[in-house]
Design a protein around this motif. Structure first.
Motif, PDB file in Angstrom:
ATOM      1  N   TYR A  99       4.506  -2.318  13.107  1.00 52.89           N
ATOM      2  CA  TYR A  99       3.062  -2.441  12.160  1.00 52.89           C
ATOM      3  C   TYR A  99       3.194  -3.923  11.980  1.00 52.89           C
ATOM      4  CZ  TYR A  99       3.542   1.965   9.984  1.00 52.89           C
ATOM      5  OH  TYR A  99       3.039   3.502   9.634  1.00 52.89           O
ATOM      6  N   SER A 100       2.011  -4.444  11.682  1.00 53.60           N
ATOM      7  CA  SER A 100       1.672  -6.067  11.592  1.00 53.60           C
ATOM      8  C   SER A 100       3.044  -6.823  11.142  1.00 53.60           C
ATOM      9  CB  SER A 100       0.577  -5.963  10.949  1.00 53.60           C
ATOM     10  OG  SER A 100       0.620  -5.950   9.448  1.00 53.60           O
ATOM     11  N   GLU A 101       3.616  -6.357  10.105  1.00 49.93           N
ATOM     12  CA  GLU A 101       4.690  -7.429   9.565  1.00 49.93           C
ATOM     13  C   GLU A 101       5.788  -7.527  10.628  1.00 49.93           C
ATOM     14  OE1 GLU A 101       4.962  -6.409   5.111  1.00 49.93           O
ATOM     15  OE2 GLU A 101       4.373  -4.824   6.210  1.00 49.93           O
ATOM     16  N   MET A 138       6.035  -0.206   3.727  1.00 49.84           N
ATOM     17  CA  MET A 138       5.054  -1.314   3.320  1.00 49.84           C
ATOM     18  C   MET A 138       5.536  -2.420   2.881  1.00 49.84           C
ATOM     19  SD  MET A 138       3.705  -0.236  -0.372  1.00 49.84           S
ATOM     20  CE  MET A 138       3.119  -1.913  -0.492  1.00 49.84           C
ATOM     21  N   SER A 139       4.846  -3.500   2.663  1.00 54.45           N
ATOM     22  CA  SER A 139       5.109  -4.848   2.112  1.00 54.45           C
ATOM     23  C   SER A 139       4.948  -4.870   0.717  1.00 54.45           C
ATOM     24  CB  SER A 139       4.333  -5.795   2.844  1.00 54.45           C
ATOM     25  OG  SER A 139       4.730  -7.153   2.076  1.00 54.45           O
ATOM     26  N   ASN A 140       5.977  -5.535  -0.007  1.00 53.39           N
ATOM     27  CA  ASN A 140       5.763  -5.810  -1.162  1.00 53.39           C
ATOM     28  C   ASN A 140       4.680  -7.393  -0.936  1.00 53.39           C
ATOM     29  OD1 ASN A 140       7.115  -4.370  -3.203  1.00 53.39           O
ATOM     30  ND2 ASN A 140       9.014  -5.198  -1.785  1.00 53.39           N
ATOM     31  N   GLU A 141       3.958  -7.457  -2.304  1.00 48.98           N
ATOM     32  CA  GLU A 141       3.190  -8.588  -2.111  1.00 48.98           C
ATOM     33  C   GLU A 141       3.717  -9.847  -1.684  1.00 48.98           C
ATOM     34  OE1 GLU A 141       0.107 -10.488  -5.398  1.00 48.98           O
ATOM     35  OE2 GLU A 141       0.829  -8.543  -5.777  1.00 48.98           O
TER      36      GLU A 141
END
Lengths: 335, 335
Positions: free
Chosen positions: A194-196, A1-4
């Motif tokens: 994933y989108s990133e 997952m991403s950090n903000e």
């Protein structure tokens, strides 16, 4: 997952999405990618229904199938759409008196392209899509040039990019940027991005492609329920050739659904209703037999960035749904 | 659709997604949202299986159901999880000797909250989630304060935001920012929002919420196959409370699937395997009867930004799948 992350510019977030981008082209690949679930054995009625709905729906290209070798794929086992012979195409579309352009895919090392792809003046086809793995790129470049010399539009589709190292990818894109194809495709063969990652990849592809005036395309799979959203993400980043299939029909978890995509694109030339009618009458009735679409085994191969072949084999078992966790354990053991 | 936008910063695109954000909390709402498909009539075995899997999977909160009025919802028709009486909760979880926090939702105007929500010291519940439409916000604020006074954590979930005007939303968020809730939720009740809208909304919510030290949450529906991806987009933007359900069980097209979400979040406390086991053994066996999940009628109400109730009613017809286009036409006529 991403950090903000930092906020996107307000312009991109809400000022423009009601409009549309006229350069964007939609490529239907229902029969081509769906053919991986039934050895390309479709009734003529289904192929004609997809063709008619693409015409009525304003779709830009329809990929009818593969131009692959009948030495590798036995015509007794594989249907007409693995070969896309011109007589078979004409049986469905005549001389294609429509604005819909027709495409076929030729796989590197699986296509007798020099003989089986006819000069454009002898074929209703408009576009040859060359599919290649990284290690086949020199061959793919020869295939692209062969098709250009014969008078076709071309794209080059670099498969399984989620397994390619950054350095190999950069070298590949540098080579592909120099060829005559109109577009380079990002292909998420395993449905694991994933989108990133889509965002990062499309921007990388664009840097190479735009340097020689090319477009970038996106071909997504639905293993993580992200085929549609990753296609949207690619579009937002600047991809201008986007693949979709009726009802998402395609290998394993399937592809980006055409009916969802056309509603998202606000170009008034696109109409959802004829696509929805073909989905109802011609595509969904095949689902029980062909068995494409999101399912836990495909999700698990997507998690692990693996080819869906193990999941497809597992799903042949009649009690597969009672052994999802066993499949998960097996896949983890063999990472 | 979007016009092409400027590139995100490279940092956000590829430097950070392998990591995780420890502040992010996952809220299971399988039994609560799924209860909209069966009047909250779940076997104890299913509720216990979800509870056990949430504990084993490291999920942060489990929402057991509603704290709604038995004057409005007849207990002869609605099951225990529409009311979440403490004796029913204790029958499943005892005194909840785990790190999993327990939640219940109270709907504005449907909850006798002053009497039915007990002081925290008399309840295994930890979190009261107040659900409200824009026009009920003053009532919702009273409900939030009531729960806080009784000793609970609270969130406030502003429903059907896709139908709210910008000015009303700004006024609402200004009011909600002043209350004592720990988070304000973006709720895409109709499953009609695209990533660009999620992005815009989450950033708006964050501006209000952060001004008074609150978090922002996301609750997505899968009408457009975007529940998971919109949850990802919200996370990327900064949402730190995220709702998901086992197998996506929830009203209509369902919610963001927990098994997909936990794999995306790289926090090692989260484990997919126990969730997958409950999905296989306890949730999927209910699918044929409950009938949640992506389907064309839900897609169509999502396209039109409409409540799914028409699609749910349409799907009760045994030959619904042969009349998708008729449903599409009917919905268009009545826009």
């Amino acid at each position: 997952m991403s950090n903000e992350k930092t906020e996107k510019s307000p312009k991109s977030a809400h000022n423009s999405w009601v409009g549309f981008r006229k350069e964007l082209k939609v490529v239907d690949c229902t029969i081509r990618d769906g053919g991986l679930m039934n050895n390309s054995n479709f009734d003529d009625k289904v192929v004609k229904a997809v063709y008619d709905a693409c015409v009525a729906g304003g779709v830009d290209y329809m990929e009818l199938g593969y131009k692959n070798s009948d030495k590798i794929f036995s015509p007794s086992e594989y249907g007409a759409w693995r070969f896309c012979k011109e007589d078979d195409i004409r049986r469905i579309v005549g001389e294609n008196p429509s604005d819909l352009k027709l495409a076929a895919m030729a796989d590197a090392e699986k296509s007798d392209y020099k003989t089986d792809i006819l000069p454009k003046e002898n074929s209703p086809l408009d576009l040859i899509r060359v599919a290649t793995y990284v290690h086949q790129i020199p061959l793919a470049l020869d295939m692209v040039q062969d098709a250009i010399d014969k008078g076709y539009e071309t794209t080059v589709n670099l498969m399984a990019v989620s397994t390619v190292t950054e350095r190999e990818l950069d070298e590949s894109l540098e080579l592909l940027a120099e060829c005559g194809a109109k577009a380079i495709y990002l292909v998420d063969s395993f449905g694991s991005l994933y989108s990133e990652q889509i965002h990062y990849m499309i921007n990388k592809y664009l840097r190479f492609a735009r340097s020689t005036g090319k477009e970038v395309g996106i071909h997504a799979h639905n293993n993580l329920q992200l085929a549609f959203s990753n296609t949207i993400e690619a579009i937002i980043c600047g991809a201008n050739m986007v693949d979709a299939t009726f009802a998402g029909l395609g290998r394993g978890a399937g592809n980006c659904p055409m009916e969802l995509l056309l509603n998202f694109l606000h170009n008034p030339k696109y109409r959802v209703r004829p696509v929805l009618a073909a989905v109802q009458n011609d595509i969904e009735p095949m689902r029980a037999k062909l068995g494409w679409g999101f399912d836990y085994p495909y999700m698990i191969t997507g998690f692990l960035n693996r080819h869906p072949r193990d999941a497809m084999k597992f799903n042949e078992s009649p009690d597969a749904k009672d052994h999802i966790v066993d499949f998960y354990d097996d896949m983890l053991k063999n990472v």
